[in-house]
Scaffold this motif. Structure first.
Motif, PDB file in Angstrom:
ATOM      1  N   ASN A 139      35.556  47.414  38.960  1.00  0.00           N
ATOM      2  CA  ASN A 139      34.442  46.993  39.773  1.00  0.00           C
ATOM      3  C   ASN A 139      33.384  45.893  39.191  1.00  0.00           C
ATOM      4  O   ASN A 139      33.321  46.138  38.207  1.00  0.00           O
ATOM      5  N   LEU A 140      33.370  44.914  40.170  1.00  0.00           N
ATOM      6  CA  LEU A 140      32.545  43.720  39.725  1.00  0.00           C
ATOM      7  C   LEU A 140      30.914  43.987  39.939  1.00  0.00           C
ATOM      8  O   LEU A 140      30.790  44.593  40.707  1.00  0.00           O
ATOM      9  N   GLN A 141      30.116  43.086  39.233  1.00  0.00           N
ATOM     10  CA  GLN A 141      28.704  43.177  39.449  1.00  0.00           C
ATOM     11  C   GLN A 141      28.637  42.358  40.853  1.00  0.00           C
ATOM     12  O   GLN A 141      29.421  41.535  41.237  1.00  0.00           O
ATOM     13  N   PRO A 142      27.416  42.357  41.324  1.00  0.00           N
ATOM     14  CA  PRO A 142      27.233  41.660  42.878  1.00  0.00           C
ATOM     15  C   PRO A 142      27.371  40.287  42.323  1.00  0.00           C
ATOM     16  O   PRO A 142      26.451  39.842  41.697  1.00  0.00           O
ATOM     17  N   GLY A 143      28.017  39.439  43.401  1.00  0.00           N
ATOM     18  CA  GLY A 143      28.077  38.143  43.092  1.00  0.00           C
ATOM     19  C   GLY A 143      29.138  37.575  42.065  1.00  0.00           C
ATOM     20  O   GLY A 143      29.295  36.404  41.947  1.00  0.00           O
ATOM     21  N   GLU A 144      29.503  38.448  41.281  1.00  0.00           N
ATOM     22  CA  GLU A 144      30.471  38.190  40.078  1.00  0.00           C
ATOM     23  C   GLU A 144      31.909  37.936  40.605  1.00  0.00           C
ATOM     24  O   GLU A 144      32.395  38.677  41.516  1.00  0.00           O
ATOM     25  N   ASP A 145      32.488  36.951  39.906  1.00  0.00           N
ATOM     26  CA  ASP A 145      33.912  36.731  40.403  1.00  0.00           C
ATOM     27  C   ASP A 145      35.046  36.450  38.984  1.00  0.00           C
ATOM     28  O   ASP A 145      34.319  36.292  38.100  1.00  0.00           O
ATOM     29  N   ILE A 146      36.104  36.655  39.211  1.00  0.00           N
ATOM     30  CA  ILE A 146      37.161  36.705  38.134  1.00  0.00           C
ATOM     31  C   ILE A 146      38.086  35.390  38.553  1.00  0.00           C
ATOM     32  O   ILE A 146      38.845  35.728  39.787  1.00  0.00           O
ATOM     33  N   ARG A 147      38.160  34.594  37.645  1.00  0.00           N
ATOM     34  CA  ARG A 147      39.447  33.483  37.851  1.00  0.00           C
ATOM     35  C   ARG A 147      40.192  33.583  36.610  1.00  0.00           C
ATOM     36  O   ARG A 147      40.013  33.544  35.617  1.00  0.00           O
ATOM     37  N   PHE A 148      41.824  33.527  37.002  1.00  0.00           N
ATOM     38  CA  PHE A 148      42.687  33.760  36.044  1.00  0.00           C
ATOM     39  C   PHE A 148      43.133  32.437  35.720  1.00  0.00           C
ATOM     40  O   PHE A 148      43.218  31.469  36.586  1.00  0.00           O
ATOM     41  N   GLY A 149      43.303  32.182  34.431  1.00  0.00           N
ATOM     42  CA  GLY A 149      43.614  30.920  33.845  1.00  0.00           C
ATOM     43  C   GLY A 149      45.034  30.565  34.338  1.00  0.00           C
ATOM     44  O   GLY A 149      45.994  31.618  34.224  1.00  0.00           O
ATOM     45  N   THR A 150      45.600  29.393  34.342  1.00  0.00           N
ATOM     46  CA  THR A 150      46.913  28.998  34.661  1.00  0.00           C
ATOM     47  C   THR A 150      47.501  28.057  33.551  1.00  0.00           C
ATOM     48  O   THR A 150      47.018  26.965  33.198  1.00  0.00           O
ATOM     49  N   PRO A 151      48.164  28.846  32.478  1.00  0.00           N
ATOM     50  CA  PRO A 151      48.465  27.855  31.369  1.00  0.00           C
ATOM     51  C   PRO A 151      49.398  26.811  31.931  1.00  0.00           C
ATOM     52  O   PRO A 151      50.205  26.895  32.780  1.00  0.00           O
ATOM     53  N   PRO A 152      49.542  25.811  31.261  1.00  0.00           N
ATOM     54  CA  PRO A 152      50.485  24.508  31.311  1.00  0.00           C
ATOM     55  C   PRO A 152      51.796  24.975  31.299  1.00  0.00           C
ATOM     56  O   PRO A 152      52.064  25.624  30.246  1.00  0.00           O
ATOM     57  N   GLN A 153      52.652  24.487  32.187  1.00  0.00           N
ATOM     58  CA  GLN A 153      54.033  24.854  31.952  1.00  0.00           C
ATOM     59  C   GLN A 153      54.702  23.499  31.448  1.00  0.00           C
ATOM     60  O   GLN A 153      54.421  22.267  31.942  1.00  0.00           O
TER      61      GLN A 153
END
Length: 389
Positions: free
Chosen positions: A309-323
């Motif tokens: 569960n995230l805090q209000p207004g919090e977001d998670i963005r996953f990194g995209t490793p270079p291929q």
């Protein structure tokens, strides 16, 4: 001299400096001949070549020793370099090149065979007491691949030493050869790079150090001694007429193998770094970002199967490793080039059989077997086994 092929400057030089004019015309004619062969044209696409008129040993020069040092470092630290050495030694020597015993009678053959087996099949033949004859063959072949050559010193022994046959063999790296010994001798012989030749070009002696010059010894001075040539076997693959010494078999592939190893390491490091950036927390404003130091959402680590569960207004963005595309095919291309240069198959070098069928694998193996046979019967047998026999 006719005016054909001469310009105004040539005609003027003919009156003032005839020899200079002649040299200009001859040089231009020679250049015209070279231009008939694209590969002989200087500059342009041929600018990376380094053609020379030197003989084989002059070309190698001091580079021979450095190549041996580089090859040893690669065998110690580069997996596929060690694999090249192992594959060649396994196929050339295997369990050993077996001697054949002949005699006029069955009793004579059996008696000689017992003596040969008691000496050659045991460590009695090794001056260091570690290998039998077949282990010495493998050790010699490993050294030939790595350093380009190997020395085997024949050491006579007394009958009272208790050996089945009164001699032993000692495998020596080419570092033992005193390359500083050079010049003409009073008897007319000539010493070149530590090898003494008589007036008709036969090898009559080797100048060998008493200890390995790279050993960690307390001695402050290394001395070389003259050893008659009939007590020394010098084994190497002769690639050019008149070649006196060998060159590491890794010479054509050393840079390619090292670049390949460095590329592998860089790819692994890139993947490890990319994997470290699994996800990034994005705070809605500066106030929440400051409070984030306590990690209220406990997002310091991400574990498999977790529901968070995230805090209000919090977001998670996953990194995209270079291929990086085409890595596998590039690695295969490099290994194919390396295996072709050293004379073994790609499959033997890499153990990768994913892209071959029985017919293609057999054809490649047949070509490799021809190389192995030539190394056996044109190098190991005449230079090592027959003299020992």
């Amino acid at each position: 001299m006719s005016d054909m092929g001469m310009n105004i400057l040539d005609r003027a030089l003919r009156q003032i400096a005839p020899r200079t004019a002649l040299r200009r015309v001859q040089a231009r004619a020679a250049l015209d001949v070279l231009m008939r062969y694209e590969a002989a044209t200087p500059g342009g696409r041929a600018s990376s070549w380094r053609p020379t008129a030197a003989d084989a040993d002059t070309e190698a020069g001091v580079a021979r020793q450095r190549l041996a040092f580089v090859a040893r470092d690669m065998v110690r630290n580069t997996a596929f370099a060690s694999r090249v050495q192992t594959v060649i030694a396994n196929n050339v020597v295997g369990d050993g090149i077996i001697p054949k015993v002949t005699g006029r009678s069955k009793a004579a053959r059996e008696s000689l065979l017992r003596s040969v087996e008691a000496h050659c099949d045991t460590t009695a033949i090794d001056a260091d007491g570690r290998q039998n004859l077949y282990g010495l063959q493998r050790l010699a072949m490993n050294t030939v691949v790595e350093a380009g050559e190997v020395l085997i010193r024949y050491r006579p022994r007394d009958l009272g030493d208790g050996l089945p046959l009164p001699f032993q063999l000692q495998i020596l790296e080419p570092d033992y050869l005193d390359g500083s010994r050079d010049g003409a001798l009073a008897n007319g012989n000539v010493v070149q790079g530590g090898i003494e030749f008589d007036t008709i070009g036969r090898r009559v002696a080797y100048y060998l150090f008493t200890e390995h010059p790279g050993s960690n010894t307390r001695r402050l001075r290394f001395e070389s001694r003259r050893i008659p040539a009939d007590l020394v076997l010098h084994i190497y693959r002769q690639d050019r007429p008149g070649q006196m010494r060998g060159v590491s078999w890794f010479a054509p592939v050393a840079l390619r193998l090292q670049d390949f190893a460095d590329g592998q390491d860089a790819h692994l490091v890139r993947q490890k770094i990319a994997a470290c950036f699994a996800a990034f927390r994005v705070a809605p404003d500066a106030e929440f970002e400051a409070a984030d130091a306590t990690d209220p959402a406990s997002l310091g680590k991400i574990i498999p199967g977790r529901i968070q569960n995230l805090q209000p207004g919090e977001d998670i963005r996953f990194g995209t490793p270079p291929q990086v595309g085409g890595v596998d095919e590039f690695y295969r291309w490099v290994m194919r080039a390396v295996s072709a240069d050293v004379g073994i198959t790609y499959e033997a070098l890499t153990n990768d059989f994913s892209n071959v069928n029985f017919s293609s694998a057999r054809m490649g193996r047949m070509e490799m077997d021809r190389n192995v046979s030539s190394w056996q019967w044109l190098m190991m047998v005449p230079q090592m086994m027959q003299p020992i026999g």
